[in-house]
Write a protein that holds these residues in place. Sequence first.
Motif, PDB file in Angstrom:
ATOM      1  N   HIS A  87       0.844  -1.185   0.000  1.00 29.70           N
ATOM      2  CA  HIS A  87       0.000   0.000   0.000  1.00 29.70           C
ATOM      3  C   HIS A  87       0.887   1.245   0.000  1.00 29.70           C
ATOM      4  O   HIS A  87       1.798   1.347   0.805  1.00 29.70           O
ATOM      5  CB  HIS A  87      -0.903   0.000   1.241  1.00 29.70           C
ATOM      6  CG  HIS A  87      -1.737   1.234   1.333  1.00 29.70           C
ATOM      7  ND1 HIS A  87      -1.423   2.285   2.155  1.00 29.70           N
ATOM      8  CD2 HIS A  87      -2.851   1.608   0.659  1.00 29.70           C
ATOM      9  CE1 HIS A  87      -2.317   3.244   2.001  1.00 29.70           C
ATOM     10  NE2 HIS A  87      -3.194   2.858   1.107  1.00 29.70           N
ATOM     11  N   ILE A 110     -10.218   1.814  -4.527  1.00 30.94           N
ATOM     12  CA  ILE A 110      -8.770   1.656  -4.379  1.00 30.94           C
ATOM     13  C   ILE A 110      -8.133   1.660  -5.768  1.00 30.94           C
ATOM     14  O   ILE A 110      -8.577   0.923  -6.661  1.00 30.94           O
ATOM     15  CB  ILE A 110      -8.449   0.316  -3.682  1.00 30.94           C
ATOM     16  CG1 ILE A 110      -9.101   0.283  -2.305  1.00 30.94           C
ATOM     17  CG2 ILE A 110      -6.948   0.087  -3.576  1.00 30.94           C
ATOM     18  CD1 ILE A 110      -9.071  -1.085  -1.661  1.00 30.94           C
ATOM     19  N   HIS A 125      -1.567  -1.006  -4.042  1.00 32.41           N
ATOM     20  CA  HIS A 125      -2.785  -0.210  -3.845  1.00 32.41           C
ATOM     21  C   HIS A 125      -2.371   1.203  -3.454  1.00 32.41           C
ATOM     22  O   HIS A 125      -1.558   1.383  -2.550  1.00 32.41           O
ATOM     23  CB  HIS A 125      -3.650  -0.841  -2.742  1.00 32.41           C
ATOM     24  CG  HIS A 125      -4.274  -2.133  -3.189  1.00 32.41           C
ATOM     25  ND1 HIS A 125      -5.168  -2.847  -2.429  1.00 32.41           N
ATOM     26  CD2 HIS A 125      -4.131  -2.830  -4.353  1.00 32.41           C
ATOM     27  CE1 HIS A 125      -5.552  -3.926  -3.099  1.00 32.41           C
ATOM     28  NE2 HIS A 125      -4.938  -3.940  -4.250  1.00 32.41           N
TER      29      HIS A 125
END
Length: 326
Positions: free
Chosen positions: A7, A95, A107
């Motif tokens: 992420h 996302i 992401h």
Amino acid sequence: MSDTIEHVKCLIIGSGPAGYTAAIYAARANMNPVLYQGTQPGGQLTTTNEVENFPGYPEGVTGPEMMMQLQAQAQRFEADIRDGWITKVDFSGDIHKVWVNETKEIHCDTVIISTGASAKYLGLDSEQKYLKLGGGVSACAVCDGFFYRNQEVVIVGAGDSACEEAHYLSKLCKKVTMLVRRDEFRASKIMADRVKNTQNIEILFNTETDEVLGDGQVVTGVRVFNNQTKVKQELPATGFFVAIGHKPNTDIFKGFLNLDETGYIINKPGTSKTNIDGVFVSGDAADHVYRQAITAAGTGCMAALDAERYLAAKDASFEVSTSTYN
Ligand SMILES: Cc1cc2nc3c(=O)[nH]c(=O)nc-3n(C[C@H](O)[C@H](O)[C@H](O)COP(=O)(O)OP(=O)(O)OC[C@H]3O[C@@H](n4cnc5c(N)ncnc54)[C@H](O)[C@@H]3O)c2cc1C
């Protein structure tokens, strides 16, 4: 198969002046940017020896050197610069998903697209040879015209950009010969008329390039042929400009982002915003007009600031930094 999903707050795609400038601003705003360089680390400027119009270099600078300095500046603020090619994106949900080299899935809270564009060339061996040598073949009159002051040059192309570049060159060069493949311009009438009415531009219609001629180091002329009569002739020239268009590197964004008919990403006027919240664009990927390092850098700055404000609006705990101005 995907590796573990990572992420990131701010993912930057591309390492030209736009991407590195976005990385400098995003890093200084605590956005922990991750930048993927793609197959051309440093972008288009790494293919040129002389950059004389980027402010701050009174003596000029080579393209590779300038790009190494931009990279070092981004790394000084701990931007995470990585090798890798973005092969796929999915901006359909909340996302923003991005895949590196087919496998690694990331992401992203924000994505800054700085994938640039590639100039189209004719593809002749002789053209590519002198392009690689930096010996007189160019796809950018504004960048390189200055090196051909008071000299004779040839330009290929028939659209608005070609006319604009030919006109630009006519103010610097002794003579500009314009090669137009068909018997008419593709450009708008006003642009075509401007070229036709310029004294030191000669237009050869129905004319194509046979070979770029040179002495092994630099261009000395261009052999052309009339595609109706098949007659060949040699034109003296020290510069050979190709103005047959650019292809923006935006294929992976088709279906998610609004693109114009040539594939340039459409940004909201005066901003770096795309039609998808949290996805921003900078540099030549959205610019078919200016296509300069300084404008790419400027829009890279805009994209990082827009991304920072987007994050701040979404998450009250993420404050817009004051570091931007320090
Ligand atoms: C020969 C030449 C000489 C030039 N001379 C000058 C000059 O003197 N002055 C001037 O102002 N301008 C000059 N220009 C124009 C200038 O280079 C461009 O305007 C500028 O580089 C655009 O910057 P950018 O950051 O938008 O993209 P680019 O420089 O095009 O960089 C694009 C980056 O995106 C990466 N990328 C693309 N797709 C992906 C992907 N899927 N995944 C990961 N990465 C990706 C590439 O690897 C590259 O790093 C010249 C251009 C050329 C070709």
